[in-house]
Design an enzyme around this catalytic site. Structure first.
Site, PDB file in Angstrom:
ATOM      1  N   ARG A   1       0.874  -1.183   0.000  1.00 39.27           N
ATOM      2  CA  ARG A   1       0.000   0.000   0.000  1.00 39.27           C
ATOM      3  C   ARG A   1       0.901   1.220   0.000  1.00 39.27           C
ATOM      4  O   ARG A   1       1.701   1.417   0.923  1.00 39.27           O
ATOM      5  CB  ARG A   1      -0.910  -0.002   1.233  1.00 39.27           C
TER       6      ARG A   1
ATOM      7  N   HIS B   1      -7.417   0.821  -6.353  1.00 39.83           N
ATOM      8  CA  HIS B   1      -7.608  -0.053  -5.185  1.00 39.83           C
ATOM      9  C   HIS B   1      -8.273  -1.346  -5.669  1.00 39.83           C
ATOM     10  O   HIS B   1      -9.434  -1.617  -5.365  1.00 39.83           O
ATOM     11  CB  HIS B   1      -8.482   0.673  -4.163  1.00 39.83           C
TER      12      HIS B   1
ATOM     13  N   GLN C   1     -10.109  -3.858  -3.202  1.00 36.47           N
ATOM     14  CA  GLN C   1     -11.410  -3.393  -2.737  1.00 36.47           C
ATOM     15  C   GLN C   1     -12.482  -3.650  -3.793  1.00 36.47           C
ATOM     16  O   GLN C   1     -13.587  -4.095  -3.479  1.00 36.47           O
ATOM     17  CB  GLN C   1     -11.341  -1.893  -2.418  1.00 36.47           C
TER      18      GLN C   1
ATOM     19  N   ASP D   1     -17.226   7.420  -1.758  1.00 37.27           N
ATOM     20  CA  ASP D   1     -15.964   7.311  -1.005  1.00 37.27           C
ATOM     21  C   ASP D   1     -15.665   8.695  -0.430  1.00 37.27           C
ATOM     22  O   ASP D   1     -16.294   9.688  -0.813  1.00 37.27           O
ATOM     23  CB  ASP D   1     -14.843   6.829  -1.949  1.00 37.27           C
TER      24      ASP D   1
ATOM     25  N   CYS E   1     -16.338   1.713   0.708  1.00 37.13           N
ATOM     26  CA  CYS E   1     -15.158   0.908   1.032  1.00 37.13           C
ATOM     27  C   CYS E   1     -14.710   1.090   2.482  1.00 37.13           C
ATOM     28  O   CYS E   1     -14.011   0.241   3.020  1.00 37.13           O
ATOM     29  CB  CYS E   1     -14.012   1.249   0.082  1.00 37.13           C
TER      30      CYS E   1
ATOM     31  N   ARG F   1     -13.604  -8.423   1.678  1.00 41.17           N
ATOM     32  CA  ARG F   1     -12.183  -8.166   1.431  1.00 41.17           C
ATOM     33  C   ARG F   1     -11.383  -9.438   1.734  1.00 41.17           C
ATOM     34  O   ARG F   1     -10.482  -9.823   0.995  1.00 41.17           O
ATOM     35  CB  ARG F   1     -11.680  -7.024   2.340  1.00 41.17           C
TER      36      ARG F   1
HETATM   37  N1  NVA Z   1      -9.941   6.818  -1.351  1.00 42.24           N
HETATM   38  C1  NVA Z   1      -9.589   6.373  -0.027  1.00 42.24           C
HETATM   39  C2  NVA Z   1      -9.829   4.906   0.110  1.00 42.24           C
HETATM   40  C3  NVA Z   1      -9.489   4.351   1.456  1.00 42.24           C
HETATM   41  C4  NVA Z   1      -9.693   2.859   1.546  1.00 42.24           C
HETATM   42  C5  NVA Z   1      -8.139   6.709   0.256  1.00 42.24           C
HETATM   43  O1  NVA Z   1      -7.302   6.515  -0.636  1.00 42.24           O
HETATM   44  O2  NVA Z   1      -7.842   7.168   1.353  1.00 42.24           O
HETATM   45  N1   CP Z   2     -11.196  -0.009   2.509  1.00 39.57           N
HETATM   46  C1   CP Z   2      -9.914  -0.088   2.929  1.00 39.57           C
HETATM   47  O1   CP Z   2      -8.986  -0.320   2.154  1.00 39.57           O
HETATM   48  O2   CP Z   2      -9.765   0.101   4.258  1.00 39.57           O
HETATM   49  P1   CP Z   2      -8.396   0.300   5.056  1.00 39.57           P
HETATM   50  O3   CP Z   2      -7.838   1.644   4.617  1.00 39.57           O
HETATM   51  O4   CP Z   2      -8.788   0.278   6.489  1.00 39.57           O
HETATM   52  O5   CP Z   2      -7.439  -0.797   4.700  1.00 39.57           O
END
Ligand code: NVA
Ligand code: CP
Length: 305
Positions: free
Chosen positions: A102, A129, A132, A219, A259, A287
């Site tokens: 990540r 992502h 997800q 989101d 998500c 997930r």
């Molecule tokens: N768009 C959000 C998704 C988190 C799972 C982010 O990147 O923070």
């Molecule tokens: N939806 C998701 O990826 O959650 P986290 O940021 O908690 O991993």
């Protein structure tokens, strides 16, 4: 399939194969049927951003598959002190059987995959992502039985989720509508891909996008890494919210997904969120099952190559 870097790389068949395997693994998990398919394998998990769901579902999933999940905070790795990803990739490939990462730049994930010699799984970048969205597709199929004839609507920022949902939704066979402010549209690469589909539409009007939708998704207005823009974005995204008015425009049996983490009264009202908590937390659970399927596809000896 050697890696999971972005939805753009997957064929419809590969997506459906992952979903079918996820269904099977979910059944085994729910019924206490052991499935130690990745016994003796180790997954390294590099996190440059915070996580609740991704970390816990990968870690638990790897444990349930009989393997070992190794959490690697970027702050503690030499990568955090500037060691090139090209070197990190070659070193980690000598110890591990797979890497989940990540991070911010999609290029870092692509480099990890091209310099390393083990499967790489994208656990979220600024661009996409995919884990997800595979879980989201699994959830939609569970609730609606099919993707055929469905309209999926995304309201909000043209961010990593939007980019992946558009590609995943269209590849799965759904019509996809998006509502976002003109200055916050999805990535150009995704817009180019979507331009090939008559069943794709994009507008700045949430009500227009939500008309007759079967699935409504949103989101956060400010993703991780955008903390400096929070106040500006609160103004730009005002009205880009799933609320009663949006629900009334969609089909009466429309499902709502998020998500998570969610910001109530920003991108979704608390009322709609709680009314659709069943779908949203099934989505979070999925997930685990979707990622187990991805790990098995990429890391098991049986599926090697
Ligand atoms: N768009 C959000 C998704 C988190 C799972 C982010 O990147 O923070
Ligand atoms: N939806 C998701 O990826 O959650 P986290 O940021 O908690 O991993």
């Amino acid at each position: 399939m050697k890696h999971l870097l972005k939805m753009l790389d997957l064929s419809q068949q590969e997506i459906f194969d992952i979903l079918d395997l996820a269904d099977k693994l979910k059944y085994q998990t729910k019924h206490g049927i052991p499935h130690p398919i990745l016994e003796g394998k180790t997954l390294g998990m590099i996190f440059q951003k915070a996580s609740t769901r991704t970390r816990v579902s990968f870690e638990t999933g790897m444990h349930q598959l009989g393997g070992y999940p190794l959490f690697l905070s970027a702050n503690d790795l030499q990568i955090g002190r500037g060691e090139p990803v090209q070197d990190t990739a070659r070193v980690l490939s000598r110890y591990l059987d797979g890497i989940m990462i990540r991070t911010f730049a999609q290029q870092e994930v692509e480099d990890l995959a091209s310099y390393g010699s083990i499967p790489v799984i994208n656990g979220l970048t600024d661009f996409c992502h995919p884990c997800q969205v595979l879980a989201d597709l699994l959830t939609i199929r569970e609730y609606k039985d099919t993707f055929d004839g469905l309209k999926m609507c995304y309201i909000g920022d043209g961010n990593n989720m939007a980019n992946s949902l558009i590609v995943g939704g269209l590849k799965a066979g759904m019509a996809v509508s998006v509502a976002c402010p003109d200055d916050y549209r999805p990535d150009a690469q995704v817009m180019d891909f979507a331009a090939g589909y008559d069943c794709f539409s994009i507008t700045s009007s949430p009500l227009e996008a939500a008309a007759d939708a079967d699935v409504l998704i949103t989101d956060v207005w400010s993703s991780m890494g955008m903390e400096a823009e929070i106040e500006k974005r609160k103004i730009a995204f005002k009205g880009y919210q799933i609320n009663d008015e949006i629900m009334a425009a969609a089909h009466a049996d429309a499902m709502v997904m998020h998500c998570l983490p969610a910001h109530r009264e920003e991108e979704i009202t608390a009322k709609v969120f709680e009314a659709h908590a069943a779908e949203i937390f099934d989505e979070a659970e999925n997930r685990l099952h979707a990622q187990k399927a991805v790990m098995v596809k990429l890391m098991s000896d049986e599926n090697a190559g």
